[in-house]
Design an enzyme around this catalytic site. Structure first.
Site, mmCIF file in Angstrom:
data_model
loop_
_atom_site.group_PDB
_atom_site.id
_atom_site.type_symbol
_atom_site.label_atom_id
_atom_site.label_comp_id
_atom_site.label_asym_id
_atom_site.label_seq_id
_atom_site.Cartn_x
_atom_site.Cartn_y
_atom_site.Cartn_z
ATOM 1 N N SER A 264 63.383 133.559 95.525
ATOM 2 C CA SER A 264 63.172 132.156 95.879
ATOM 3 C C SER A 264 62.882 131.338 94.634
ATOM 4 O O SER A 264 62.639 131.872 93.550
ATOM 5 C CB SER A 264 61.985 132.035 96.833
ATOM 6 O OG SER A 264 60.787 132.266 96.104
ATOM 7 N N LYS A 265 62.899 130.030 94.812
ATOM 8 C CA LYS A 265 62.607 129.136 93.702
ATOM 9 C C LYS A 265 61.210 129.428 93.140
ATOM 10 O O LYS A 265 60.984 129.352 91.942
ATOM 11 C CB LYS A 265 62.700 127.690 94.198
ATOM 12 C CG LYS A 265 62.182 126.684 93.189
ATOM 13 C CD LYS A 265 62.568 125.287 93.548
ATOM 14 C CE LYS A 265 61.566 124.268 93.049
ATOM 15 N NZ LYS A 265 61.036 124.516 91.714
ATOM 16 N N ARG A 266 60.283 129.768 94.042
ATOM 17 C CA ARG A 266 58.916 130.065 93.594
ATOM 18 C C ARG A 266 58.864 131.273 92.641
ATOM 19 O O ARG A 266 58.093 131.283 91.691
ATOM 20 C CB ARG A 266 57.991 130.296 94.793
ATOM 21 C CG ARG A 266 56.908 129.214 94.867
ATOM 22 C CD ARG A 266 56.139 129.294 96.141
ATOM 23 N NE ARG A 266 57.009 129.046 97.283
ATOM 24 C CZ ARG A 266 57.043 129.778 98.388
ATOM 25 N NH1 ARG A 266 56.257 130.820 98.514
ATOM 26 N NH2 ARG A 266 57.853 129.478 99.377
ATOM 27 N N ASP A 269 59.881 130.013 89.268
ATOM 28 C CA ASP A 269 58.811 129.253 88.609
ATOM 29 C C ASP A 269 57.747 130.206 88.066
ATOM 30 O O ASP A 269 57.249 130.061 86.958
ATOM 31 C CB ASP A 269 58.151 128.280 89.598
ATOM 32 C CG ASP A 269 59.138 127.208 90.054
ATOM 33 O OD1 ASP A 269 60.159 127.026 89.359
ATOM 34 O OD2 ASP A 269 58.891 126.580 91.099
#
Ligand code: GLU
Length: 511
Positions: A264-266, A269
């Protein structure tokens, strides 16, 4: 006759394209090219509530950057257009009607609040409500209501949806090119909405109608669509299109680096790597999601990384160009299980691809950075430094930190290195180095002999300490290429000035 290979990438413009989606596009492209087939870009925007402005343009730009080319599509047109589902809206009604007339679909008038009440009623009994062959008779639809009542509601313009009517207790088999036969019983499947009275089809209807009318031969898409595949197979049957039904291949998920769950994008990050091909500025929140392009990845590296996430060439070759991938790609070598994203490996790939660039290309990447730091350097000198240093670079953005000392004399000296290397008597050693530089011919071999052999080795001084102190004086810290190569690159005067400055600034130390 062999059917012409025609594949499509069919993203929904709901935001930036995740690298999982990019991989789907890539596999479709490789497959199409290998078979001399066609590659189509179709935009699936039937769900207007999830439409995000700019997403379609982003998808096109990202795939262009990566060298994934299309033969037909929303951006280039083609004989099967239009290629955006909202532009095809008037086409779908007749297909919904065909299913209704043939008994494969029915009208449902249930209002959102009625559906909600039903769900709650089931929850109260610790059950989950599903609109399906067992519950449809309790609902407000054309199978449960008298025919006149249905007609009355339609005439009165009551909003409705058209739902697919799954036959009860039917085993439906999807043949998947990666997973083999996958069978599901229709009792477990809900009567999906296919069409709404506002004239908009849902994903399922539009997808099947478009794949059929665009003569798609293979559907290669993410695993998340496997649960929808039995419905899709049934739709082909219901329309009488079984003979030309595309073959399916559902690709494994891209997993978090730890392997537990979808990437996921998380995760990106958290671990400092992008999950999108290009930077994306969210039009609503203004939030920036970083992309591979802006991080300094080459498109060839990204293609190579994604190609190997879920597929292998059957040997241990890792560096593969698009041309090689087109030759070697095969659906048989796609794995069934999810592919773990490996951040370090991604950096390694970028390093490898960057090394293919010439010193000149490196210089062109570096010069804007030098300018930003107010440095005007001779182009040839920049090219030379790049040639010497590029091997240490994973991303162009590292050039400044890695090479700044070629362009700027140090103003500070690493205190830890001073402590470790700059021992009592070091100013005398450094003065001696300056003396050598001033008297011996400024040539690599001559300097090597005078400093290392005749001075350090012959006097049994500590080689590591003297050479590292010299490095500290010239660079400011103990990094960089071979010391004498560095001296030769910087030139005699600059080297002497730097060593003199270190003698003045650090000075003599006591034990
Ligand atoms: N529009 C779907 C998506 O966004 C396409 C699924 C398919 O390829 O059938 O992934």
């Amino acid at each position: 006759m062999e059917r012409k290979v025609r594949v499509r990438f069919a993203p929904s413009p709901t935001g930036p394209l995740h690298i999982g989606g990019v991989r789907t596009a890539l596999y479709n492209y490789l497959f199409a090219r290998q078979h001399g087939g066609d590659m189509i870009l179709r935009i699936e925007d039937t769900d207007q509530t999830r439409f995000v402005p700019g997403a379609e343009a982003y998808i096109i730009e990202a795939l262009e950057w990566l060298g994934i080319k299309f033969d037909e599509g929303v951006h280039i047109g083609g004989p099967f257009g239009p290629y955006r589902q909202s532009d095809r809206k008037p086409m779908y009604k007749q297909y919904a009607e065909q299913l209704l007339n043939d008994g494969w679909a029915y009208y449902a008038f249930d209002k959102p609040e009625e559906l909600d009440a039903k769900r709650k009623e089931y929850e109260a009994q610790k059950k989950t409500f599903q609109y399906d062959c067992r519950t449809r008779s309790e609902m407000q639809n054309s199978l449960a209501l008298p025919a006149e009542e249905v007609q009355r509601r339609l005439d009165a313009g009551e909003p409705y949806v058209v739902r697919f009517k799954f036959p009860a207790d039917l085993d439906i088999t999807v043949h998947d090119l990666i997973r083999g036969d996958v069978t599901m019983n229709s009792n477990l499947l809900d009567d999906k909405v296919l069409y709404k009275s506002d004239g908009m089809p849902t994903y399922h209807l539009a997808n099947i109608v478009d794949d059929h009318t665009m003569e798609v031969s293979h559907v290669i898409r993410g695993e998340e669509w496997l649960p929808s595949a039995p419905l899709h197979v049934m739709l082909y049957k219901a329309f009488g299109w079984e003979d030309t039904m595309p073959q399916f291949a559902h690709l494994p998920l891209l997993l978090k680096p730890e392997g537990n769950g979808k990437l996921s994008k998380r995760d990106g990050d958290r671990l400092g790597f992008p999950v999108f091909p290009l930077d994306w500025h969210d039009p609503k929140s203004g939030e920036l999601s970083s992309g591979y392009r802006e991080k300094g990845y080459t498109p060839e590296a990204v293609v190579n990384i994604l190609a190997l996430l879920g597929w292998n060439p059957g040997n241990d070759q890792e560096i593969l160009s698009m041309e090689e991938l087109i030759k070697l790609f095969s659906i048989e070598h796609i794995s069934k299980s999810g592919a773990k994203f490996n951040v370090e490996k991604a950096k390694w790939f970028n390093h490898e691809y960057l090394q293919k660039k010439s010193d000149e290309e490196f210089a062109q990447m570096f010069e804007p950075q030098l300018k930003e730091h107010g440095i005007e350097a001779d182009h040839e000198f920049v090219v030379k430094v790049c040639g010497m240093m590029k091997e240490r670079i994973n991303f162009p953005s590292e050039l400044w930190d890695t090479c700044s000392y070629f362009f700027e004399a140090p103003t500070e000296y690493d205190p830890a290195a001073i402590k470790k290397r700059w021992k009592p008597g070091m100013t005398t050693h450094m003065a001696k180095v300056i003396e050598v530089l001033n008297t011996v011919p400024f040539e690599y071999e001559a300097l090597h002999k005078a400093i290392l052999d005749d001075y350090i080795v012959a006097n049994q001084f500590n080689m590591g300490q003297i050479m590292n102190s010299m490095r500290l004086a010239v660079v400011g810290k103990t990094v960089g290429p071979d010391m004498l190569t560095l001296v030769m690159t910087l030139g005699k005067d600059e080297t002497i000035a730097r060593i003199q400055r270190a003698i003045d600034v650090i000075g003599e130390v006591s034990e």
